[in-house]
Design an enzyme around this catalytic site. Structure first.
Site, PDB file in Angstrom:
ATOM      1  N   CYS A   1      81.065  23.510   6.384  1.00 39.74           N
ATOM      2  CA  CYS A   1      81.191  22.054   6.257  1.00 39.74           C
ATOM      3  C   CYS A   1      80.391  21.363   7.355  1.00 39.74           C
ATOM      4  CB  CYS A   1      82.654  21.635   6.298  1.00 39.74           C
ATOM      5  SG  CYS A   1      83.420  21.779   7.926  1.00 39.74           S
TER       6      CYS A   1
ATOM      7  N   CYS B   1      81.986  21.116  10.949  1.00 36.85           N
ATOM      8  CA  CYS B   1      81.923  22.324  11.784  1.00 36.85           C
ATOM      9  C   CYS B   1      80.512  22.557  12.304  1.00 36.85           C
ATOM     10  CB  CYS B   1      82.404  23.536  10.986  1.00 36.85           C
ATOM     11  SG  CYS B   1      84.182  23.546  10.676  1.00 36.85           S
TER      12      CYS B   1
ATOM     13  N   CYS C   1      54.339  13.557  38.618  1.00 39.86           N
ATOM     14  CA  CYS C   1      53.414  12.648  37.935  1.00 39.86           C
ATOM     15  C   CYS C   1      53.648  12.599  36.431  1.00 39.86           C
ATOM     16  CB  CYS C   1      51.966  13.061  38.218  1.00 39.86           C
ATOM     17  SG  CYS C   1      51.525  14.693  37.550  1.00 39.86           S
TER      18      CYS C   1
ATOM     19  N   CYS D   1      48.321  26.615  42.534  1.00 37.24           N
ATOM     20  CA  CYS D   1      48.148  27.919  41.879  1.00 37.24           C
ATOM     21  C   CYS D   1      48.942  27.897  40.586  1.00 37.24           C
ATOM     22  CB  CYS D   1      48.639  29.034  42.803  1.00 37.24           C
ATOM     23  SG  CYS D   1      48.771  30.652  41.990  1.00 37.24           S
TER      24      CYS D   1
ATOM     25  N   CYS E   1      52.075  30.634  40.322  1.00 32.63           N
ATOM     26  CA  CYS E   1      53.350  30.488  41.034  1.00 32.63           C
ATOM     27  C   CYS E   1      53.701  29.027  41.325  1.00 32.63           C
ATOM     28  CB  CYS E   1      53.330  31.275  42.341  1.00 32.63           C
ATOM     29  SG  CYS E   1      52.141  30.679  43.566  1.00 32.63           S
TER      30      CYS E   1
ATOM     31  N   HIS F   1      46.275  28.999  47.104  1.00 30.38           N
ATOM     32  CA  HIS F   1      46.329  29.923  48.236  1.00 30.38           C
ATOM     33  C   HIS F   1      45.386  31.118  48.087  1.00 30.38           C
ATOM     34  CE1 HIS F   1      48.641  32.492  45.578  1.00 30.38           C
ATOM     35  NE2 HIS F   1      49.456  31.489  45.321  1.00 30.38           N
TER      36      HIS F   1
ATOM     37  N   CYS G   1      49.928  35.854  44.908  1.00 34.16           N
ATOM     38  CA  CYS G   1      51.192  35.114  44.842  1.00 34.16           C
ATOM     39  C   CYS G   1      52.335  35.832  45.560  1.00 34.16           C
ATOM     40  CB  CYS G   1      51.566  34.835  43.384  1.00 34.16           C
ATOM     41  SG  CYS G   1      50.396  33.755  42.538  1.00 34.16           S
TER      42      CYS G   1
ATOM     43  N   CYS H   1      73.558  39.755  85.212  1.00 35.90           N
ATOM     44  CA  CYS H   1      73.507  41.218  85.261  1.00 35.90           C
ATOM     45  C   CYS H   1      72.354  41.738  84.421  1.00 35.90           C
ATOM     46  CB  CYS H   1      74.828  41.790  84.760  1.00 35.90           C
ATOM     47  SG  CYS H   1      74.887  43.601  84.771  1.00 35.90           S
TER      48      CYS H   1
END
Length: 534
Positions: A155, A158, A230, A252, A255, A260, A265, A305
């Protein structure tokens, strides 16, 4: 791509540019120099790079429909069926076509949980007057129930409750049938119609989830990591690349961290964590602590000490760092004589110091070049001011693009050099590749790599020094000489960057055959700027 510069000396380069067989004077020299510069720019622009597109909010639907249409045309499917297939195969149209060719349509549909009803099945189900829902066991009119493509009918109430729960749980991309052990994916049109009748806002949320699945479930598309965001996503053909979004953020793609390369990564992730945990305290640790002779952890002395105890339970003498016993009297420490020199104790202490100093060396090199990069970024405005002054002078030389090209080369190569130190730290430290490389092999490869690092660093410093000269006051003859030198150094630096990458890819990483250790390829013109999706 052919190299404009072969790594020979600057004098050789000058001779090639100013070779005046006809002896026609300065005008010919100027033309020859312009020709050399043009060839340089053509060579630099020939980089092979992955296709990179910016997907904005307005073009996201068009990008998704392009992929959907290809599947719809091949398999003669409706749009929602094609979307079900592509979400399962993570929007990899090539994989969908491959599975279809190798295993057939039936297996392709079954694996994705897709059921496509024939018109005969649709007509037979529509002929029923009443239906008993097997969820609530209520008998309802046929028009108050819905049959899915898998053939199960319940139905509408549901179904709606089921869909609302799944959407709120964030599982709306693939909502399966309610029937026991039925893993078929429900028809999105039915989901949309039933949910919108109860909650139009939730139906919009469902549509948004389906639309954004092109980004969330697609390994070749990622959101730009800009902060604040953005709203753009980037689509690429090659996962291992570095891209620049339309908002100006370079990152990159693999990742989503800052660009880099040539550091991989996994290495970059380890390095940033290590720097965050250790770089701020490494100087303090060196000055104020000594290493435990048992576990080599740094220990701080908090009393007068000279018998100190490490957290591991090992007592040792603060003066010489040697292990001792626990019993301490007025005139002696058990098992210890500070005035006696012991070679083995020195070796243990030196091991901890070596690890600390090794990190300090690579971190200082990395930070030094990173700091230079930040300072050289300010050089761009100064160069623009000098160009304006030069353009106002009555000079034969009119084009000053060689200045901006030289600056861009300096900026790109400096960043590459700075990121080569985290790479070297993990490549030759035995932390990641202890099994793959024996000590002798590691030593040879490290010497080779460091030689290239040193050559690149030397020429980068030369280029930086020349670009900072007050050449806006130079005579035209001096200006031409500086122009030629900047072009020569730019070519040499470009060539050395290529060789460094070739060394990393072919001599260092390729023999290891690590699938997780990959680097973005070198690009002479820098990080690729993503173009707008039509």
């Amino acid at each position: 791509m052919e190299d404009c510069f072969d790594g020979s000396s600057d004098d050789d380069y000058y001779d090639r540019v100013y070779d005046d067989d006809d002896g026609e004077g300065e005008g010919e020299d100027f033309d020859g120099l312009q020709e050399a510069e043009d060839e340089t720019e053509i060579s630099m622009s020939c980089d092979k790079a992955p296709s990179c597109k910016v997907i904005r909010k307005e073009t996201l639907l068009a990008a998704q429909k392009e992929e959907l249409q290809r599947v719809m045309d091949l398999l003669s499917l409706k749009e929602h069926h094609a979307r079900t297939l592509l979400i399962h195969y993570r929007w990899n149209v090539y994989e969908v076509f491959t599975v279809f060719a190798e295993r057939g349509k039936e297996w392709l549909y079954s694996a994705a949980g897709l059921s496509v009803r024939s018109s005969k099945d649709i007509n037979s189900s529509a002929a029923l007057n009443t239906v008993t829902c097997e969820i609530c066991f209520e008998e309802v009119c046929a028009n108050e129930s819905t049959i899915m493509d898998c053939g199960h009918c319940f139905c509408n109430n549901c179904w709606t409750e089921h869909f609302i729960v799944k959407i709120n749980e964030g599982q709306s991309r693939r909502i399966s049938c309610m029937a026991h052990k039925c893993y078929a994916i429900c028809d999105e049109e039915n989901i949309r119609n039933l949910v919108s009748a109860r909650d139009p806002y939730l139906a919009e949320k469902f549509d948004r989830f389906l639309l954004e699945s092109y980004i969330e479930d697609n390994p070749r598309v990622k959101w730009c990591p800009s902060i604040p965001h953005c709203g753009n996503a980037i689509s690429v053909d090659d996962e291992y690349c570095e891209v620049e979004c339309a908002c100006g953020v370079q990152f990159c793609f693999s990742c989503s961290s800052e660009a880099h390369s040539p550091c991989s990564c996994p290495m970059w992730k380890l390095w940033t964590k290590k720097c965050h945990d250790e770089s701020e305290t490494v100087n303090w640790i060196t000055v104020n602590t000594k290493s435990c002779p048992r576990c080599y952890k740094p220990v701080e002395k908090n009393g007068g000490c000279n018998l100190v105890s490490c957290i591991c339970g090992q007592p040792f003498c603060w003066l010489c760092g040697s292990a001792t016993g626990l019993n301490h009297t007025w005139d002696s420490i058990e098992g210890h004589s500070c005035g006696r020199f012991k070679e083995d104790e020195v070796e243990k202490t030196e091991r901890a110091k070596k690890l600390l100093w090794r990190y300090s060396h690579y971190h200082n090199q990395f930070k030094g070049h990173t700091d230079s990069l930040k300072l050289e970024a300010k050089l761009k405005d100064k160069l623009q001011e000098k160009i304006i002054i030069l353009e106002a002078r009555d000079l034969k030389l009119r084009d000053f693009s060689w200045l901006t090209n030289g600056f861009n080369r300096l900026f790109r190569s400096r960043r590459i050099l700075s990121h080569s130190y985290p790479f070297a730290y993990y490549m030759f430290g035995g932390e990641l590749f202890k099994i793959e490389m024996i000590e002798k092999e590691r030593e040879i490869k490290q010497n080779l790599f460091e030689d290239q690092q040193q050559q690149l660093g030397f020429n980068i410093e030369q280029l930086s020094m020349v670009l900072e000269e007050p050449f806006d006051d130079y005579s035209e003859e001096e200006l031409l000489a500086r122009r030629m030198k900047i072009m020569a150094l730019s070519g040499v630096v470009d060539n050395l960057c290529k060789r460094l990458y070739e060394c990393i890819e072919n001599d260092l990483l390729a023999p290891l055959q690590h699938e997780t250790i990959n680097i973005a390829p070198y690009r002479s013109m820098g990080v690729e700027k993503a173009s707008e999706l039509a």
